[in-house]
Design a protein around this motif. Structure first.
Motif, short mmCIF file in Angstrom:
data_model
loop_
_atom_site.label_atom_id
_atom_site.label_comp_id
_atom_site.label_asym_id
_atom_site.label_seq_id
_atom_site.Cartn_x
_atom_site.Cartn_y
_atom_site.Cartn_z
N GLN A 105 35.18 25.58 44.99
CA GLN A 105 34.97 26.20 43.69
C GLN A 105 35.27 27.70 43.79
N ALA A 106 35.74 28.27 42.69
CA ALA A 106 36.11 29.69 42.70
C ALA A 106 35.79 30.34 41.36
N VAL A 107 35.43 31.61 41.43
CA VAL A 107 35.24 32.44 40.24
C VAL A 107 36.31 33.53 40.27
N LEU A 108 37.12 33.61 39.23
CA LEU A 108 38.23 34.56 39.18
C LEU A 108 37.97 35.61 38.11
N PHE A 109 38.51 36.81 38.33
CA PHE A 109 38.26 37.90 37.39
C PHE A 109 39.44 38.86 37.40
N ARG A 110 39.58 39.61 36.29
CA ARG A 110 40.69 40.54 36.11
C ARG A 110 40.53 41.78 36.99
N SER A 111 39.30 42.30 37.07
CA SER A 111 39.02 43.50 37.86
C SER A 111 37.83 43.25 38.76
N SER A 112 37.82 43.91 39.90
CA SER A 112 36.82 43.63 40.94
C SER A 112 35.39 43.81 40.46
N HIS A 113 35.14 44.84 39.62
CA HIS A 113 33.77 45.10 39.19
C HIS A 113 33.22 44.05 38.24
N HIS A 114 34.09 43.19 37.69
CA HIS A 114 33.63 42.16 36.76
C HIS A 114 32.63 41.20 37.40
N SER A 115 32.66 41.09 38.72
CA SER A 115 31.79 40.12 39.39
C SER A 115 30.46 40.72 39.84
N ASP A 116 30.21 42.00 39.52
CA ASP A 116 29.01 42.67 40.03
C ASP A 116 27.73 41.93 39.66
N ARG A 117 27.57 41.59 38.40
CA ARG A 117 26.34 40.91 37.95
C ARG A 117 26.22 39.54 38.58
N LEU A 118 27.34 38.84 38.70
CA LEU A 118 27.31 37.52 39.32
C LEU A 118 26.91 37.61 40.79
N GLU A 119 27.41 38.62 41.49
CA GLU A 119 27.08 38.78 42.91
C GLU A 119 25.58 39.00 43.11
N LEU A 120 24.97 39.75 42.20
CA LEU A 120 23.52 39.94 42.27
C LEU A 120 22.78 38.61 42.13
N GLU A 121 23.23 37.80 41.20
CA GLU A 121 22.59 36.50 40.97
C GLU A 121 22.81 35.57 42.15
N LEU A 122 23.99 35.57 42.73
CA LEU A 122 24.26 34.74 43.90
C LEU A 122 23.38 35.15 45.07
N THR A 123 23.23 36.46 45.25
CA THR A 123 22.38 36.95 46.33
C THR A 123 20.93 36.57 46.10
N ARG A 124 20.48 36.73 44.85
CA ARG A 124 19.09 36.38 44.52
C ARG A 124 18.81 34.91 44.75
N ARG A 125 19.81 34.07 44.46
CA ARG A 125 19.64 32.61 44.60
C ARG A 125 20.00 32.12 46.00
N ASN A 126 20.35 33.07 46.89
CA ASN A 126 20.68 32.74 48.28
C ASN A 126 21.89 31.80 48.39
N ILE A 127 22.90 32.06 47.55
CA ILE A 127 24.13 31.26 47.57
C ILE A 127 25.21 32.05 48.30
N PRO A 128 25.75 31.55 49.41
CA PRO A 128 26.76 32.29 50.17
C PRO A 128 28.09 32.35 49.43
#
Length: 688
Positions: free
Chosen positions: A371-394
């Protein structure tokens, strides 16, 4: 017998080569339009295999790609195809090496070293990497007094981007500033002076930067005598990813091979997305006309990656564009979920939806790495990365720090480059400042002394450095001399430099134990190359990636989600794909507004993202999203309109859903109906 290996009709036609074409009458120019997932690599490998099977000499085949590994993979696959075909004929086979294969920059570098003296260039030139080139420009900015101006002069990396755009697009500075760097156009005269000085310094120091490799080769191709000699070296030229070529790269091909005979290029105009690197889609669009009337065009349209619903979405998106071949892809797989357009309130809800879906998919048997999450600019994933870290998803985020950008790696390579080329001032300056007590003035004094002594490295022994550096300096000078004069065998040079560098590493980096692991890796890499020149050239042109690319630590099961910009995702595929922020300002990017051609590139970029998906596709549309530039102005969110690419025709191929979904109760529905009736009565009552 030709190798077909279950190719479809279009692939077989593109791969076919007659014995006469392989050895005598060279084939006509061929353009293979290979849509996403249509087996481009397999087709090109079969064409290379058929050339070998039909008697073409491996030494007279030129294979050009945009990554060294891609060239190696193509050659390896071609060998396997030849072997399988000959086994069917019960014939023996010995693996064949295609000596002329690599990236455009690597091939250009080899041709320049072979023919350097014909154009007044020393064949032992040093190749600057991007960071060294930026540092050299930075030094010149300071020398010219541009760092002391009342208004801010462009930074070194911006200067390098402007210079690179001028070179690769073959456009004048005024035009480049006006179109791509309008905020810098008041500095046109100063930039002209800076770039002229930069070019002069590189010539004096026998250095070529990354762009110079193509620039020098381009000019070499314009000299009839040299072009004729190079043309006589090759019969067959295979070029991959032709849609990503710039003006210089196309000019090199047409300069050396003006009739196009023996030339085969493969690409997909619908995946031309590197305009910011000066690549131009015009090269692939104009190929048939350039080599008319002999040019042939074969389109590969059968997709082996995605099901038909995803391809229908891709086809209609491209059909509404204003340029391109508009090749409609089809798949034998007609079943699969319809792509979803998911409307969410904001980026927090967007992250919530994605995490829920990827975990549900995992429970149903789709691993995170599928599975992959794609985005136009690198900062678009900032909020998602916080949620992944909080949920302990590598997860792994693609596009991290390059190996050569690490400071300690640059240090060691600068020592090796200085020993290779005593005129290599930028690297020498970097190394001298590592010695304790040595600052810019002392370093400059040492380099002026070296210049006054005709760059004889032995003259460095006459220099008295500060007391703190005296213990290290004599052994270091001896090492430089031993490497330069080849008194130390190449197989021992990097290890010997590592020994001398280690005390400096320990003085400058607290985590030197960790960093020395990269130095040891560099030693191992060096043993794969026959000499210093090949090692430095290949490492600069195709550097390995750092292990620091991992943004999250994978769990014991080694399963992790992929996060990637769309540009970094090109050439990849995943079972489930989520695309962030399908709203105007992101797709298309706000900087493309008002430029028709840039809008079309943004359309192609969205199409690349769509065609990475094999089964599930989710286009995310947040009603408002976070923008980092807004931090200083209160609210960090902006409201976005739905992407202009989501037209009525495109929407027919999407399943619109909202998240979270609200299911009203019967009582709520009845109250809603009553409210509607009351409103209608009020409106009608106005006219009684």
């Amino acid at each position: 017998m030709l190798a077909t290996n279950s190719l479809n009709t279009a692939q077989a036609a593109a791969a076919a080569v007659s014995a006469q074409e392989a050895k005598e009458q060279l084939p006509s120019p061929l353009l293979i339009i290979a849509g996403a997932g249509t087996g481009k690599t397999n087709t090109l490998a079969h064409r290379a295999a058929n050339l070998l099977l039909q008697g073409a000499s491996p030494e007279r085949i030129l294979l050009m790609t945009f990554a060294r590994r891609a060239a190696g993979e193509l050659a390896s696959r071609a060998n396997r195809i030849v072997e399988q075909t000959l086994q069917q004929q019960q014939k023996q086979y010995h693996p064949v090496k295609i000596p002329w294969m690599g990236t455009f920059h690597a091939i250009a570098g080899r041709l320049l070293r072979e023919h350097a003296e014909s154009i007044g260039l020393s064949p032992d030139f040093t190749i600057l990497d991007r960071n060294d080139a930026a540092d050299m420009l930075d030094l010149l900015r300071h020398e010219l007094g541009y760092t002391q101006t009342e208004t801010r002069f462009p930074k070194k990396k911006t200067c390098l981007e402007i210079y690179s755009r001028c070179v690769n697009a073959q456009q004048g500075l005024e035009e480049v500033l006006e179109r791509y760097f309008p905020h810098c156009k008041d500095w046109q005269q100063e930039l002209t002076t800076l770039f002229a000085r930069y070019a002069e310094i590189k010539i004096n120091q026998v250095c070529l930067d990354y762009d110079d490799l193509l620039l020098y080769c381009f000019h070499m191709a314009q000299v009839p005598e040299i072009a004729a000699r190079i043309r006589a070296q090759f019969d067959h030229i295979l070029v991959d990813e032709y849609q990503d070529t710039n003006v210089l790269q196309a000019g090199i091909l047409t300069g050396f091979f003006p009739t196009g005979e023996g030339l085969t290029v493969v690409g997909d105009d619908a995946q031309s997305i590197y305009g910011f690197r000066a690549a131009t889609v015009d090269n692939i669009l104009g190929f048939p006309e350039l080599f008319t009337p002999k040019a042939r065009v074969i389109s590969l349209t059968q997709n082996y990656r995605s099901h038909q619903h995803i391809l229908d979405l891709s086809n209609i998106l491209l059909e509404e564009g204003s340029e391109g071949y508009k090749v409609a892809l089809f798949s034998d797989n007609k079943t699969g979920p319809k792509p979803k357009l998911v409307t969410v309130e904001d980026d927090a809800r967007q992250a919530e939806y994605i995490v829920k879906q990827i975990l549900d998919n995992r429970e149903q048997g789709t691993e995170l790495k599928q599975q992959a999450v794609l985005f136009r600019s690198s900062h678009h994933s900032d909020r998602l990365e916080l949620e992944l870290t909080r949920r302990n998803i590598p997860y792994v985020k693609h596009g991290g720090l390059k190996f050569l950008e690490a400071a300690h790696v640059k240090d060691l390579l600068s020592i090796l480059r200085w020993a290779d080329n005593p005129k290599y001032r930028i690297g020498a300056f970097r190394i001298l400042k590592l010695f304790p007590g040595v600052g810019p003035k002392t370093a400059d004094k040492v380099l002026r002394h070296l210049e006054e002594n005709q760059y004889q490295l032995s003259a460095l022994a006459d220099i008295n450095l500060p007391a703190a550096a005296q213990d290290l300096w004599p052994a270091f000078v001896k090492l430089l001399n031993d490497v330069y004069s080849e008194q130390l065998p190449w197989t021992e040079q990097v290890a010997a430099i590592a020994v001398q560098y280690r005390p400096l590493l320990e003085q400058h980096y607290e985590d030197h134990f960790v960093r020395y692991g990269d130095i040891e890796q560099l030693m191992q890499i060096s043993q794969q190359f026959p000499n210093r020149e090949r090692f430095l050239s290949e490492l600069t042109l195709d550097p390995p990636q750092s292990s620091g690319d991992l943004s999250g630590a994978p769990h014991i099961d080694d399963d992790f989600l992929h996060l990637s910009t769309v540009h970094s995702a090109k050439g990849q595929e995943w079972r489930e794909v989520f695309i962030l922020n399908i709203a105007d300002g992101n797709f298309p990017n706000e900087y493309a507004t008002g430029d028709k051609r840039q809008i079309e590139e943004e359309r192609r970029l969205l199409n690349v993202a769509i065609t990475r998906a094999k089964t599930g596709l989710h286009l995310m549309y947040p009603l408002r999203y976070w923008v980092p530039e807004q931090q200083k102005h209160g609210d960090q969110h902006v409201y976005g309109a739905k992407s202009r690419f989501l037209t009525e025709a495109v929407m027919q191929h999407l399943e619109p859903i909202s998240y979270p979904q609200v299911n009203p109760t019967t009582e709520q529905r009845n109250k809603g109906q009553a409210a509607i009736m009351d409103i209608k009565k009020s409106i009608l009552g106005m006219w009684k």
